[in-house]
Design an enzyme around this catalytic site. Structure first.
Site, PDB file in Angstrom:
ATOM      1  N   GLU A  95       0.820  -1.207   0.000  1.00 36.20           N
ATOM      2  CA  GLU A  95       0.000   0.000   0.000  1.00 36.20           C
ATOM      3  C   GLU A  95       0.855   1.260   0.000  1.00 36.20           C
ATOM      4  O   GLU A  95       1.824   1.371   0.721  1.00 36.20           O
ATOM      5  CB  GLU A  95      -0.900   0.026   1.245  1.00 36.20           C
ATOM      6  CG  GLU A  95      -1.694  -1.222   1.455  1.00 36.20           C
ATOM      7  CD  GLU A  95      -2.823  -1.383   0.442  1.00 36.20           C
ATOM      8  OE1 GLU A  95      -2.870  -0.616  -0.522  1.00 36.20           O
ATOM      9  OE2 GLU A  95      -3.625  -2.299   0.650  1.00 36.20           O
ATOM     10  N   GLU A 116     -13.057   2.864 -11.863  1.00 36.52           N
ATOM     11  CA  GLU A 116     -14.176   1.917 -11.729  1.00 36.52           C
ATOM     12  C   GLU A 116     -13.737   0.683 -10.935  1.00 36.52           C
ATOM     13  O   GLU A 116     -14.464   0.196 -10.068  1.00 36.52           O
ATOM     14  CB  GLU A 116     -14.686   1.498 -13.120  1.00 36.52           C
ATOM     15  CG  GLU A 116     -15.435   2.598 -13.863  1.00 36.52           C
ATOM     16  CD  GLU A 116     -14.540   3.757 -14.293  1.00 36.52           C
ATOM     17  OE1 GLU A 116     -13.338   3.532 -14.554  1.00 36.52           O
ATOM     18  OE2 GLU A 116     -15.041   4.899 -14.369  1.00 36.52           O
TER      19      GLU A 116
END
Lengths: 371, 408
Positions: B259, B392
């Site tokens: 991350e 998306e």
């Protein structure tokens, strides 16, 4: 740098959540919409036992002496539970100005009673012009020693129907002047307004209403700055809690509601709304806490002002986007009175409008950026 | 909650900032004299540049960082990293981004190294990690294929065993910086019969291996940040598999799960919005403020300023969570989505402010406001909502992994 809550704040949050789930269920919120007073005296007393009305009040005046960020942790829970009643008007509109500018005598007279839940306060700031700036204060004030007499109309005064005292902003020849006005006098005439959130706001006609001078004559607007900052960020905290709950209810509903043979939450059209909701809720939470932090830690006036305006500008729009998505996800059931999601939708608008909407604060941000 | 450094953090921040101030080569210092091209292609291109001064800058900067052990600040010390804490890494990244200093080591440092540390054999680590840290070898990533974008696990590049080798045929696309890279790490299909996630292996190879061709793709901004990479009977030893054969998908996902806070984006946009505000406020010749649509413009600018602040908080949240031992879940997707969309809005606002002048592309044109930065950003921010998981896909991830909504 750390964006987590302290252990004490976690305790405050969890304690408040448990307490409010029991003591402030949805039915109470609904009952208070149709109640004349708009709040439950027994809940009010229990909140005082929790020490909440006095959370910000120094210990020497019967309070708990917590800081403003701690209060915002609590107010987030209030928003989540949609706690009805005069808590914010008493604490942010009453206790805060008394702490900030009250004389020692005034603090000693009022703060312990606020902390114990014995008196209800409110702030009578806005007028029919519905402005939040200094020009909006046109109600007449005339000062005689420590007394001040008010004549004029205050509008959208929260909880004036049950307040024992209101802090009134008027204007004398020297400028904006504040006074503490008892409501049980002939010169104070309160007319309740029916509002979108079915909260209690009122028109207050002041006709030679008598009060104690609060602070210095003509310096009331400057004195109100820390009050307006705190009240504004408090409204943001309430909106964050409200939006968080609206979002959680909507996600749960999307998991349960089946159409076309599958939960609607499996459709990307719904999923993407939910993703946008959590982004908006989280974004609101941190920008609100940053403003609360700036206030609590005494950052510079410029930084505090900017962070308050940014918080209200962002939270006002972002939480409106959240509750609008919440309604859309719920479809038809969402716009019935019986279903709970609309309770959040209507209250978001109240808080969005309070102390200026996003455009108002965005304008102040633009001014501070010099553009 | 605290938005300020602790005394230790402040001290480390000063150390990093002072170091950058003292050692960053002139070529990488922000300023009008340095071209935007230099800032975007950065270190990896410079080290292969024909321009001796570019090459020298890249080498000097890598050497300076290597002295401090700061080429790979997040790697453990035993592998030659700096072993910095989460918070120190964050501060390091913040200061590097503030100075607009190019990170050294590219994909090797950020992605391949950390994965190899977890999944590689001791031989593989000994062979590859030191060369990443010395700046000797730069890496490129071969994941996407023409028919496998968002649905990466459907990838079809085949690696067939032949004795001690794999023979690879197929095509990768969007291999960033491959034209400047020395080695490639790729996901290839080693078992076409298995379910799609379970027949993939993670392979590393020299980019000059016969049969491997890299062809730059010219993008809509006339740049060549990406490539197509073709494999025609490319022979790679089976000892070049990282982790277990056919478990490559999970090896690759270790990288993607690594991350990042996205702080460098927030810092870049903050610098840009502040420069725009300064321009609007100070440009003596301009009449922006007298335009009929200026009220709308100034509110747009204020909105962008707000969004950058929200983005900063999202970055701070990630590092706060990691610092207290939590593993971010949907939060990193929020940062990617919100950051890339903020980038595009910022470019749109900038082009709005300058009106017709936003036609100008060249940073050197005498009419170009703010070096035509927004015009080029308007085009170059387009891929931002697409690569590394489109907006998306990020919303899908937030909804399913983060919020527990059922997969469609």
């Amino acid at each position: 740098m750390d964006l987590g809550l302290t252990e004490m704040q976690e305790m405050l949050k969890n304690g408040a959540r448990d307490f409010l789930e029991n003591e402030c269920p949805e039915q109470l919120v609904r009952d208070m919409e149709e109640d004349e007073a708009g709040y439950s005296t027994s809940l009010w007393e229990k909140m005082a036992e929790q020490g909440w009305q006095g959370l910000l009040i120094p210990e020497e005046h019967g309070g708990a002496g917590f800081n403003f960020l701690d209060l915002c942790v609590l107010l987030e829970e209030f928003g989540r539970a949609l706690v009805p009643g005069p808590f914010m008007s008493t604490v942010l509109g009453g206790a805060v100005p008394l702490i900030e500018i009250g004389s020692e005598d005034q603090k000693a007279e009022f703060l312990p009673k606020i902390a114990s839940g014995d008196v209800i306060f409110t702030l009578a700031l806005t007028e029919p012009s519905a402005r939040f700036d200094e020009e909006g204060v046109q109600c007449q004030a005339s000062v005689d020693g420590n007394n001040v007499t008010f004549n004029g109309v205050k509008l959208f005064v929260p909880d004036a129907n049950v307040a024992d005292y209101m802090i009134v902003a008027g204007r004398s020849e020297k400028g904006v002047t504040l006074g503490i006005v008892a409501t049980d006098q002939d010169g104070v005439d309160v007319t309740q307004l029916q509002t979108i959130a079915r909260d209690k706001q009122a028109e207050v006609k002041l006709n030679n209403a008598q009060g104690q001078l609060l602070g210095v004559e003509g310096e009331g607007w400057e004195a109100l700055a820390p009050v307006i900052h705190r009240y504004t960020v408090g409204e943001c905290a309430y909106m964050v809690g409200l939006a968080q709950m609206d979002f959680e209810i909507s996600v749960d509903y999307a998991k349960e509601r089946v159409q076309f043979g599958r939960p609607i939450g499996s459709f990307q059209a719904i999923q993407h709304k939910c993703a946008d909701m959590v982004t908006d809720v989280d974004g609101s939470r941190f920008i609100m806490y940053k403003a609360a932090w700036a206030i609590s830690t005494g950052q510079s006036d410029e930084e505090t002002q900017m962070s308050v305006n940014m918080a209200k500008a962002w939270c006002s729009d972002a939480t409106r986007r959240v509750v609008a998505h919440g309604q859309q996800i719920h479809g038809g059931i969402g716009f019935t009175k019986d279903y709970k999601i609309q309770l959040y939708f209507r209250r978001q608008k109240r808080a969005e409008l309070s102390f200026g909407d996003a455009d108002y604060h965005r304008e102040l941000v633009a001014q501070q950026l010099g553009i | 909650m605290d938005w300020q450094d602790s005394p230790e953090q402040a001290q480390f921040r000063t150390e990093v900032a002072d170091f950058i101030q003292a050692r960053l080569p002139e070529r990488y210092r922000s300023g009008d004299e340095n071209s935007d091209e230099t800032q975007t292609t950065g270190w990896q291109a410079d080290r292969k540049s024909n321009d001796p001064s570019a090459k020298e800058s890249a080498i000097n900067w890598a050497d300076a960082l290597a002295e401090k052990g700061w080429i790979a600040p997040h790697w453990p010390k035993e592998y030659g990293g700096a072993g910095l804490s989460v918070m120190e890494q964050f501060i390091y990244n913040q200061e590097m981004a503030k100075a607009d200093a190019p990170p050294v080591g590219g994909m090797g440092v950020s992605l391949l190294g950390p994965t190899m540390i977890v999944h590689g054999s001791e031989e593989q680590k000994a062979e590859h990690l030191p060369k990443i840290l010395s700046g000797e070898v730069a890496w490129a990533q071969g994941y996407s294929e023409p028919s496998s974008g968002s649905d990466l696990a459907s990838l079809q590049t085949r690696a067939i065993r032949d004795g001690d080798d794999f023979v690879i045929n197929g095509q990768k696309i969007w291999t960033s910086g491959a034209q400047y890279a020395d080695w490639l790490f790729a996901l290839v299909r080693t078992d076409p019969e298995a379910p799609k996630h379970r027949g993939i292996s993670f392979l590393v190879m020299d980019i000059t291996t016969p049969g491997l061709t890299v062809r730059p793709i010219i993008d809509m901004g006339w740049q060549e940040p990406f490539n197509e990479t073709f494999f025609e009977d490319v022979r790679v030893s089976t000892s070049n598999v990282i982790g277990e054969e056919n478990r490559g998908w999970y090896v690759g996902m270790t990288l993607l799960d690594f991350e990042r806070s996205g702080i460098s984006g927030a810092i870049e946009y903050e610098r840009t919005i502040k420069e725009l505000i300064e321009y609007v406020n100070s440009e003596p010749e301009n009449d922006i403020k007298t335009r009929d649509d200026f009220e709308s413009v100034r509110h747009q600018i204020a909105d962008r300023y707000l969004e950058v602040n929200v983005l900063f908080n999202f970055a701070f949240r990630i590092v706060s969570m990691q610092n207290s031992g939590m593993v971010p879940n949907y939060e990193a997707s929020v940062n990617k989505m919100f950051g890339s969309e903020t980038h595009q809005r910022l470019a749109r606002t900038g082009t709005k402010v300058f009106g017709l002048y936003s036609n100008l592309w060249s940073e050197e044109n005498e009419y170009a406001p703010m070096r035509s930065l927004f015009t080029r950003d308007y085009v170059r921010s387009v891929p931002h909502t697409i690569f590394s998981g489109s907006s998306e896909i990020q919303r899908n991830v937030i909804a399913t992994r983060g919020l527990g909504l059922p997969r469609g």
